[in-house]
Scaffold this motif. Structure first.
Motif, PDB file in Angstrom:
ATOM      1  N   THR A 168       0.823  -1.203   0.000  1.00  0.00           N
ATOM      2  CA  THR A 168       0.000   0.000   0.000  1.00  0.00           C
ATOM      3  C   THR A 168       0.861   1.259   0.000  1.00  0.00           C
ATOM      4  N   PHE A 169       1.883   1.274   0.836  1.00  0.00           N
ATOM      5  CA  PHE A 169       2.756   2.446   0.904  1.00  0.00           C
ATOM      6  C   PHE A 169       3.459   2.689  -0.428  1.00  0.00           C
ATOM      7  N   THR A 170       3.922   1.634  -1.057  1.00  0.00           N
ATOM      8  CA  THR A 170       4.587   1.785  -2.358  1.00  0.00           C
ATOM      9  C   THR A 170       3.618   2.321  -3.398  1.00  0.00           C
ATOM     10  N   LEU A 171       2.389   1.816  -3.406  1.00  0.00           N
ATOM     11  CA  LEU A 171       1.376   2.294  -4.347  1.00  0.00           C
ATOM     12  C   LEU A 171       1.096   3.786  -4.132  1.00  0.00           C
ATOM     13  N   ILE A 172       0.944   4.191  -2.874  1.00  0.00           N
ATOM     14  CA  ILE A 172       0.697   5.602  -2.566  1.00  0.00           C
ATOM     15  C   ILE A 172       1.883   6.455  -3.001  1.00  0.00           C
ATOM     16  N   SER A 173       3.078   5.980  -2.733  1.00  0.00           N
ATOM     17  CA  SER A 173       4.281   6.737  -3.093  1.00  0.00           C
ATOM     18  C   SER A 173       4.421   6.879  -4.604  1.00  0.00           C
ATOM     19  N   ILE A 174       4.016   5.850  -5.336  1.00  0.00           N
ATOM     20  CA  ILE A 174       4.046   5.936  -6.803  1.00  0.00           C
ATOM     21  C   ILE A 174       3.092   7.025  -7.289  1.00  0.00           C
ATOM     22  N   LEU A 175       1.920   7.121  -6.664  1.00  0.00           N
ATOM     23  CA  LEU A 175       0.993   8.207  -7.010  1.00  0.00           C
ATOM     24  C   LEU A 175       1.651   9.565  -6.789  1.00  0.00           C
ATOM     25  N   ASN A 176       2.375   9.700  -5.683  1.00  0.00           N
ATOM     26  CA  ASN A 176       3.066  10.957  -5.411  1.00  0.00           C
ATOM     27  C   ASN A 176       4.180  11.215  -6.419  1.00  0.00           C
ATOM     28  N   LEU A 177       4.893  10.169  -6.811  1.00  0.00           N
ATOM     29  CA  LEU A 177       5.945  10.331  -7.813  1.00  0.00           C
ATOM     30  C   LEU A 177       5.368  10.820  -9.135  1.00  0.00           C
ATOM     31  N   ILE A 178       4.244  10.258  -9.515  1.00  0.00           N
ATOM     32  CA  ILE A 178       3.610  10.661 -10.783  1.00  0.00           C
ATOM     33  C   ILE A 178       3.191  12.125 -10.737  1.00  0.00           C
ATOM     34  N   THR A 179       2.559  12.526  -9.631  1.00  0.00           N
ATOM     35  CA  THR A 179       2.079  13.910  -9.543  1.00  0.00           C
ATOM     36  C   THR A 179       3.229  14.914  -9.446  1.00  0.00           C
ATOM     37  N   THR A 180       4.284  14.569  -8.713  1.00  0.00           N
ATOM     38  CA  THR A 180       5.418  15.494  -8.634  1.00  0.00           C
ATOM     39  C   THR A 180       6.111  15.649  -9.981  1.00  0.00           C
ATOM     40  N   ALA A 181       6.078  14.594 -10.791  1.00  0.00           N
ATOM     41  CA  ALA A 181       6.717  14.664 -12.111  1.00  0.00           C
ATOM     42  C   ALA A 181       5.871  15.443 -13.121  1.00  0.00           C
ATOM     43  N   ILE A 182       4.544  15.423 -12.942  1.00  0.00           N
ATOM     44  CA  ILE A 182       3.660  16.084 -13.910  1.00  0.00           C
ATOM     45  C   ILE A 182       3.367  17.532 -13.541  1.00  0.00           C
ATOM     46  N   LEU A 183       3.247  17.832 -12.259  1.00  0.00           N
ATOM     47  CA  LEU A 183       2.836  19.166 -11.807  1.00  0.00           C
ATOM     48  C   LEU A 183       3.653  20.311 -12.412  1.00  0.00           C
ATOM     49  N   PRO A 184       4.972  20.212 -12.508  1.00  0.00           N
ATOM     50  CA  PRO A 184       5.728  21.354 -13.041  1.00  0.00           C
ATOM     51  C   PRO A 184       5.382  21.714 -14.480  1.00  0.00           C
ATOM     52  N   TYR A 185       4.782  20.793 -15.199  1.00  0.00           N
ATOM     53  CA  TYR A 185       4.538  21.006 -16.628  1.00  0.00           C
ATOM     54  C   TYR A 185       3.055  21.168 -16.955  1.00  0.00           C
ATOM     55  N   ASN A 186       2.199  21.076 -15.943  1.00  0.00           N
ATOM     56  CA  ASN A 186       0.765  21.243 -16.178  1.00  0.00           C
ATOM     57  C   ASN A 186       0.385  22.715 -16.028  1.00  0.00           C
ATOM     58  N   LYS A 187      -0.360  23.241 -16.974  1.00  0.00           N
ATOM     59  CA  LYS A 187      -0.818  24.632 -16.911  1.00  0.00           C
ATOM     60  C   LYS A 187      -2.344  24.721 -16.975  1.00  0.00           C
ATOM     61  N   ASP A 188      -2.997  23.594 -17.123  1.00  0.00           N
ATOM     62  CA  ASP A 188      -4.447  23.564 -17.306  1.00  0.00           C
ATOM     63  C   ASP A 188      -5.173  23.491 -15.969  1.00  0.00           C
ATOM     64  N   GLY A 189      -6.272  24.221 -15.846  1.00  0.00           N
ATOM     65  CA  GLY A 189      -7.022  24.275 -14.598  1.00  0.00           C
ATOM     66  C   GLY A 189      -7.627  22.939 -14.207  1.00  0.00           C
ATOM     67  N   ILE A 190      -8.247  22.254 -15.159  1.00  0.00           N
ATOM     68  CA  ILE A 190      -8.861  20.956 -14.858  1.00  0.00           C
ATOM     69  C   ILE A 190      -7.786  19.924 -14.542  1.00  0.00           C
ATOM     70  N   GLY A 191      -6.709  19.952 -15.292  1.00  0.00           N
ATOM     71  CA  GLY A 191      -5.604  19.051 -15.001  1.00  0.00           C
ATOM     72  C   GLY A 191      -5.041  19.297 -13.613  1.00  0.00           C
ATOM     73  N   TYR A 192      -4.975  20.570 -13.236  1.00  0.00           N
ATOM     74  CA  TYR A 192      -4.472  20.922 -11.909  1.00  0.00           C
ATOM     75  C   TYR A 192      -5.406  20.375 -10.832  1.00  0.00           C
TER      76      TYR A 192
END
Length: 529
Positions: free
Chosen positions: A388-412
């Motif tokens: 469970t912890f690994t799955l949650i951490s993977i979700l965080n890894l995905i969001t930290t990698a995408i957030l800097p490049y997202n500019k869309d309100g719905i995506g945010y």
């Protein structure tokens, strides 16, 4: 005033796995119970000849329990003001800047971690106070104090006084009240602890969902964008103008009135059932389970660990390497979620996302945080903490990698919702792993240390926003969080989840020596034969 029986509370808390903040009340009260039994006695023995409750009595308890549970959800809707700060802080900043231009968004960001540390530092005291003066009295005073705090700060003109009143009154009251409705629910439904905890804390998320919209409707009904530009550290920073700032006192007063009403309802509905005998209730539930169980079906697993797997000494638990690893896991995994909880609106405004979308973002995220905790705790029970912890951490890894490049309100909105989903999961799995490692006698208390480090992670998130961001921008901050989560995953994989033996080493060595001696005797007897 309700009279509380501390030992009966502790006895009730020996079974089932706590899946939420504040499980350490099991340990705080257990000392009184342990005076009557061996410290290594970890199971709850039910006298088979003990009287059980009638069906009519159980129906009445269920009705009262449901009413109390609903009251607990309502109380947690009020306590959800903890996450409302992330939404209203830009409004409050605009209001305070009308009196003091030195107030900045950077400065306002310190309020959330201060509030968090205060809240997390007083969790264990709520149960003790409720035992002394009664659950209803404690809930009534605490909920009234929160409402009063919002009324007072609506008239304060200086930021220092605002911070002091808001963080102290709201933080202490919120921390003291957090576990009380859950304890009451557990007393009514000792075999439905996960459900009680999940439903109650779901109100915590719905509180921010509801009041984010209320605050936006009062302070910024026209969905204005920040229009006042100030140059800070060589960069343009945008603030709301006085049209928004002037409405902040009214917004705070609306919150005060709302919390006052919710507090009254919760105080009336939440009730600690001192008349329920935990032994008798557990005997009744056991009898019902036997009736429902099919012939030959396996019995449910024991609710507690074997004696040798229970850690009964706090010092021994703290000296073990697992304690250090657990605290590091909190710091590595929680910093990103705490940063976003505090600053998601600041970053969204920098991206040019309108206030209505950001308000919806905070509200949806709050629901994801509160409503997902029961799911994550259940998943941990069904699989393992590592999974469970690994799955949650993977979700965080995905969001930290995408957030800097997202500019869309719905995506945010979607990304922040995932961050809150993961944060809810982290906070739900911490007590589970503590119970697995240390057992339930001190597992909750060890989780209390982890919960305090959530506050430390909150402060680290503030440091990243207030200082590191100026040097490496948001993109650099997010990649730091990415790296922290990677370290967290490694620590989670290194952590030994089961198989601990907390007996004295001398006892273990003596037992091994005895086994060896018996084996030698057996071999000698076999040779002689």
């Amino acid at each position: 005033m309700e009279q509380q029986d501390a030992s009966s509370i502790a006895q009730n808390n020996l079974t089932g796995l706590a899946t939420v903040h504040g499980a350490n009340e099991q340990n705080k009260l257990l000392s009184k119970l342990s005076e009557q039994s061996s410290p290594m006695k970890t199971d709850t023995h039910i006298n088979p000849n003990k009287e059980i409750y009638s069906e009519e009595e159980m129906r009445n308890f269920t009705k009262r329990g449901i009413i109390s549970l609903i009251g607990g959800v309502i109380l947690h809707i009020e306590l959800g003001t903890f996450y409302v700060w992330g939404s209203i802080s830009p409004y409050v900043c605009a209001w305070m800047r009308e009196k003091d231009k030195d107030v900045t968004l950077n400065f306002m960001a310190i309020i959330f971690p201060i509030l968090g540390i205060i809240t997390m530092s007083v969790l264990s005291f709520g149960i003790k106070i409720a035992e002394k003066i009664g659950f209803k009295v404690t809930i009534g005073i605490g909920s009234f104090t929160i409402a009063l705090a919002f009324l007072i700060i609506s008239f304060i003109q200086q930021i220092g006084g605002f911070i002091a009143v808001y963080c102290i009154m709201v933080g202490i009251s919120g921390g003291l009240l957090y576990m009380l409705p859950i304890i009451c629910g557990w007393r009514y439904f000792p075999n439905r602890r996960g459900l009680v905890s999940g439903m109650t804390i779901g109100g915590y998320g719905f509180g921010s969902f509801i009041f984010n919209f209320v605050c936006k409707a009062v302070a910024n009904p026209n969905n204005l964008k920040p229009s006042v530009i100030e140059v800070e550290d060589g960069k343009d920073v945008k603030y709301f103008d006085s049209e928004v700032g002037d409405k902040v006192p009214l917004m705070l007063q609306v919150l005060a009135a709302s919390y006052f009403g919710l507090g009254i309802i919760a105080t009336i509905m939440v009730r600690y059932p001192a008349e329920i005998d935990p032994d008798k209730m557990l005997a009744t539930l056991e009898a019902e389970e036997k009736k429902k169980r099919k012939e030959g079906a396996p019995a449910p697993p024991p609710p507690v660990l074997p004696a040798h797997k229970e850690c009964v000494e706090i010092k021994r638990g703290m000296k073990h390497p697992s304690f250090v690893i657990l605290q590091l896991i909190v710091l590595m995994s929680c910093t990103f979620g705490m940063l976003i909880s505090n600053c998601y609106k600041y970053y969204g405004l920098e991206l040019g996302i309108d206030d209505a979308t950001l308000t919806a973002t905070g509200s949806v995220a709050g629901v994801m945080n509160g409503s997902s905790r029961f799911f994550w705790a259940t998943l941990t029970d069904k699989t393992s903490y590592k999974f469970t912890f690994t799955l949650i951490s993977i979700l965080n890894l995905i969001t930290t990698a995408i957030l800097p490049y997202n500019k869309d309100g719905i995506g945010y909105l979607l990304l922040i919702a995932v961050v809150y989903l993961a944060e809810g999961g982290l906070l739900a799995t911490y007590p589970v792993i503590c119970a697995k490692i240390y057992g339930k006698k001190i597992g909750g208390l060890m989780y209390g240390f982890m919960f305090f480090f959530v506050g430390v992670a909150n402060m680290i998130g503030y440091i990243l926003y207030a200082f590191a961001r100026k040097k490496i921008k948001w993109e650099g901050v997010f990649w730091i969080c990415f790296a922290l989560n990677v370290i967290g995953i490694i620590l989670g994989l290194v952590l030994k989840e089961v198989g601990y033996d907390w007996r004295d080493q001398a006892v273990i060595d003596a037992e091994k020596e005895k086994e060896k001696e018996l084996q030698n005797k057996g071999q000698l007897a076999a040779f002689q034969n």
